[in-house]
Enzyme design. Structure first.
Site: not given
Ligand code: SDX
Length: 393
Positions: A270, A328
């Site tokens: 998230h 989700d």
């Molecule tokens: C919603 O904003 C909101 O409030 C949204 C929401 C709402 O109610 O409106 O809460 C609803 O959209 C919830 C999120 C739903 N999306 C997903 O479940 C899709 C899968 N999640 C990822 O796409 C991701 O977690 C995001 C897009 C949600 C967040 O991505 P970020 O901003 O990159 O997260 P982060 O900075 O905390 O990541 C830290 C690390 C990163 O790696 P590094 O760059 O440090 O090497 O963790 C990795 C990311 O690449 N990472 C994941 C991951 N999510 C982040 N790796 C594997 N699987 C994942 N799901």
């Protein structure tokens, strides 16, 4: 810092703003609607009461709640000409495409409530959208499965009106299960608002230009559609179906860690929560209740989800990156068990989030210092240079 500019109306390029509606502490996993914890509201309140709270800032008295509930239920029908509008879509259109188009078109059918400078028109438009979203969503579903539209029955509660419009057919009686209605209502509460997420920021930015409320909510629906945002519930279920069985989980955990692999664990991580999403805890409990009620608690996808969650919560990679299940992760399993196809999952998210979008839009519109949003940039393109005729290129 590069990329962070301050400009009117107090936005930064990350899109932050002042608000009194929803508070999130991502590190602690706290979510409050107007100060009330999400788990207490999910347990004790109703979506209509939470809608009143988000819009007005206080829980309603019994009289206020009755009047608000009656007003919303009295606006559930759609203008008769909407039938022709709906029948212009292809049957195999994605329901989110139908939602974006239809909600935007509300301005063409209800233009008597598009004047954003008239507080009465704003209130009418707000009530119309909260009331009509279930009818539009149910029609999108019925149209996709080739069944006749079912009219709302206003003697039922909000969630029951919706479930009946989705699953009743003219050929036989249909009684809404109180357990499923309660679960649906709770799912709406969990999705109602969430601070300045991508779709809410889209609604605010669209609204800051003075666009009518129907157009702003349609813009929010378009933004929510993305798989990184509201589309994640559909993507999470598709992922669980692709994994298929518990023994294939390690392969996908490995892929999620591989920087060269675009695969992400859908329903995990998230932008704000670096702890367990408090909504996911309630969603997981609701998922078990629904599957128990429907006698499918041995759903293989639930087994995969629970094992995937257990492994991920113990895996040093996910622990170090503070990746937890979000709302989700369990919602897709629940909605599929209730009879919704995966394409409808984000539609239900949009249905619930409409009241949050409206509350945030109203807060912005009612702010007298509000100006049009105007994100800036860090320019990394070509510096100024003289034109060259094609003969010299
Ligand atoms: C919603 O904003 C909101 O409030 C949204 C929401 C709402 O109610 O409106 O809460 C609803 O959209 C919830 C999120 C739903 N999306 C997903 O479940 C899709 C899968 N999640 C990822 O796409 C991701 O977690 C995001 C897009 C949600 C967040 O991505 P970020 O901003 O990159 O997260 P982060 O900075 O905390 O990541 C830290 C690390 C990163 O790696 P590094 O760059 O440090 O090497 O963790 C990795 C990311 O690449 N990472 C994941 C991951 N999510 C982040 N790796 C594997 N699987 C994942 N799901």
């Amino acid at each position: 810092d590069a990329g962070v500019f301050t400009y009117d109306p107090g936005f930064t390029s990350t899109g932050s703003c002042e608000s009194q509606i929803t508070y999130i502490d991502g590190d602690e996993g706290v979510l409050l609607y107007r100060g009330y914890p999400i788990d207490q509201l999910a347990e004790n309140s109703s979506f209509i009461e939470v809608s009143y709270l988000l819009l007005h800032g206080e829980l309603p008295s019994a009289k206020e709640l009755e009047e608000f509930d009656w007003t919303i239920r009295r606006h559930t029908m759609l203008h008769d000409q909407f039938d022709q509008f709906f029948r212009g879509y292809r049957r195999d259109a994605h329901p989110m495409a139908v939602m974006v188009g239809t909600v935007g078109a509300l301005a063409a059918f209800y233009h008597d409530s598009t004047d954003i400078n008239d507080p009465k028109a704003r209130t009418i438009a707000s009530h119309r959208m909260i009331a009509k979203m279930p009818t539009i969503a149910a029609r999108a579903f019925k149209y996709s499965v080739g069944q006749p539209f079912i009219s709302p029955r206003n003697e039922l509660d909000y969630a029951s009106i919706f479930l009946r419009m989705c699953f009743a057919v003219p050929a036989e009686d249909y009684v809404v299960s109180p357990t499923l209605a309660r679960a649906m209502d709770r799912i709406f509460i969990l999705h109602a608002d969430h601070e300045q997420n991508a779709s809410t920021s889209t609604v605010r930015l669209a609204g800051s230009s003075g666009a009518n409320p129907f157009a702003c909510i349609a813009a929010g629906i378009a933004s929510l559609w993305g798989p990184a945002h509201g589309g994640a519930n559909e993507a999470a279920l598709n992922m669980l179906e692709e994994i298929g069985s518990v023994d294939r989980i390690p392969e996908y955990i490995k892929r999620a860690k591989d920087k060269d692999d675009p695969f992400r664990l859908m329903g995990f991580g998230h932008r704000v929560y670096k702890n367990y999403d408090p909504r996911a805890k309630v969603m997981r409990t609701t998922c078990h209740e629904v599957l128990d009620e429907l006698g499918v608690k041995n759903d293989p996808l639930l087994q995969v989800a629970m094992e995937l969650e257990r492994i991920a919560l113990e895996d040093p990679y996910f622990v170090e990156k503070k990746l937890y299940p979000n709302i989700d992760f369990y919602s897709g399993i629940t909605l599929r068990a209730m009879g919704f196809p995966t394409e409808m999952f984000t539609v239900l998210f949009a249905l619930a989030r409409t009241v949050g979008w409206i509350a945030q839009w109203s807060e912005m519109i009612e702010d007298p210092t509000q100006k049009i949003g105007r994100p800036r940039q860090v320019f990394t393109g070509a510096t100024e240079r003289a034109y060259l005729p094609v003969s010299k290129r």
